[in-house]
Design an enzyme around this catalytic site. Structure first.
Site, PDB file in Angstrom:
ATOM      1  N   HIS A 183       0.860  -1.181   0.000  1.00 50.63           N
ATOM      2  CA  HIS A 183       0.000   0.000   0.000  1.00 50.63           C
ATOM      3  C   HIS A 183       0.896   1.230   0.000  1.00 50.63           C
ATOM      4  CE1 HIS A 183      -3.810   2.170   0.785  1.00 50.63           C
ATOM      5  NE2 HIS A 183      -2.983   3.053   1.333  1.00 50.63           N
ATOM      6  N   CYS A 184       0.757   2.051  -1.026  1.00 48.62           N
ATOM      7  CA  CYS A 184       1.627   3.220  -1.202  1.00 48.62           C
ATOM      8  C   CYS A 184       0.906   4.476  -0.713  1.00 48.62           C
ATOM      9  CB  CYS A 184       2.016   3.376  -2.673  1.00 48.62           C
ATOM     10  SG  CYS A 184       3.143   4.753  -2.974  1.00 48.62           S
ATOM     11  N   PRO A 185       1.383   5.118   0.360  1.00 46.09           N
ATOM     12  CA  PRO A 185       0.728   6.351   0.822  1.00 46.09           C
ATOM     13  C   PRO A 185       0.898   7.501  -0.153  1.00 46.09           C
ATOM     14  CG  PRO A 185       2.742   5.946   2.053  1.00 46.09           C
ATOM     15  CD  PRO A 185       2.512   4.734   1.211  1.00 46.09           C
TER      16      PRO A 185
END
Length: 356
Positions: A183-185
């Site tokens: 999951h890439c912020p």
């Protein structure tokens, strides 16, 4: 005959028992939120003592569970902030290039270098913006919630639904993601089967753009830095306000692009190695443990999704013929990835893909 001390202790026990059973009046009840946290903490504490399978890893997971919850929720809310920060920083660099760098190039560079900077710079900017937009807006792919005939490998403990191969649960999205990488912020989105190519292409073109700006603006940065340092001399040089702003902007441009090139370049190189191996970030840790476990048994682990180094890149970019390297890799393309993300074909030349 029983003594008076026995009767006194008996009365005290009855009084304490009655005091526990009777409702407490005149006191404000704790809010349900605090009561839930208290019950959660009690269960968390008891799990360290009543679980026969407890070990050091279980204890650490229980202790860090509140931190995991905080990180998951903070990442979800700060995703919008991170995306806004990427847009703001990229826009600031583009504005400085148009207002400060290009005028210097037009006035000092020969014609062929001007043409090169205009063509390459705008192509790199186009690819960067396109892939970032697609990476943030494209759905990574979710595991089907309804019952189907798709082969699965396990049941998700959070969603309580079957999980296809290479599918993992994202605690931030609260969904099972097909071929989940992480999951890439900075995207405020998961990187999965349908947007993995967009994510890597964005990292690649952003790194190339930062390296390009750092190299191209190196001499301008040195001149601007020396001009700023000379302002502390006595008497200071007679720079106008506009010239001082240009100097500071060029220093900001070079420092920012150089820092991002180093940090993002390392991340891009790491993902390039994973793509070459036919793995994702999650699968890298799983395969490492499986490789070590089989080594102790005298066996060799084989990644079932490794089709060869070149073929892995072709599958990742969706290249089917030679011209696709131009139309699908070096130019913006919205073609779908190979497969549906639910079933995966193993290498044709390997019968036993897991261990020998």
């Amino acid at each position: 005959m029983r003594s008076w001390r026995w009767f006194l202790s008996r009365v005290m026990r009855l009084f304490l028992r009655w005091f526990r059973l009777c409702p407490r009046r005149g006191r404000r009840k704790r809010p349900s939120r605090l009561r839930d946290l208290w019950n959660y903490g009690t269960v968390l504490l008891k799990s360290l003592y009543y679980n026969v399978l407890t070990n050091s890893d279980t204890a650490l997971d229980c202790v860090f569970e509140p931190i995991y919850w905080l990180v998951d929720n903070m990442t979800r809310w700060f995703g919008v902030v991170f995306v806004s920060l990427v847009i703001a920083l990229t826009s600031s660099v583009v504005i400085i290039v148009y207002l400060c760098v290009l005028p210097i190039i037009f006035s000092t560079y020969p014609a062929h270098w001007i043409l090169w900077h205009l063509c390459y710079g705008h192509w790199n900017l186009l690819m960067l913006v396109y892939h970032y937009y697609k990476a943030t807006t494209t759905c990574p792919g979710f595991s089907p919630q309804e019952k189907s005939d798709i082969p699965t490998v396990t049941i998700c403990k959070k969603c309580i639904v079957p999980k296809p191969a290479r599918t993992h649960h994202c605690s931030i999205c609260n969904r099972c993601i097909l071929k989940m990488d992480h999951h890439c912020p900075w995207l405020n989105n998961c990187v999965g089967h349908f947007n993995h190519r967009y994510f890597f292409s964005f990292c690649l073109f952003m790194t190339m753009a930062c390296i390009y700006c750092s190299i191209s603006a190196k001499d301008m940065f040195l001149d601007a830095y020396n001009a700023i340092e000379s302002s502390y001399q006595t008497p200071p040089p007679a720079f106008t306000r506009q010239e001082r702003m240009v100097h500071k902007s060029l220093v900001y441009l070079w420092v920012l692009t150089s820092s991002v090139a180093v940090a993002l370049g390392g991340l891009t190189l790491w993902h390039a190695i994973l793509i070459t191996r036919g793995e994702t970030s999650v699968e890298r840790h799983i395969n490492h443990k499986e490789r070590r476990r089989l080594r102790l048994k005298g066996k060799v682990f084989r990644n079932p999704y490794h089709h060869g180094k070149i073929n892995n890149w072709k599958i990742f970019f969706g290249v089917e013929k030679q011209s696709d390297w131009l139309t699908r890799v070096l130019l913006p393309s919205s073609h779908l990835p190979h497969g549906d993300g639910l079933t995966w074909d193993g290498p044709a030349h390997k019968n036993n893909t897991m261990a020998i």
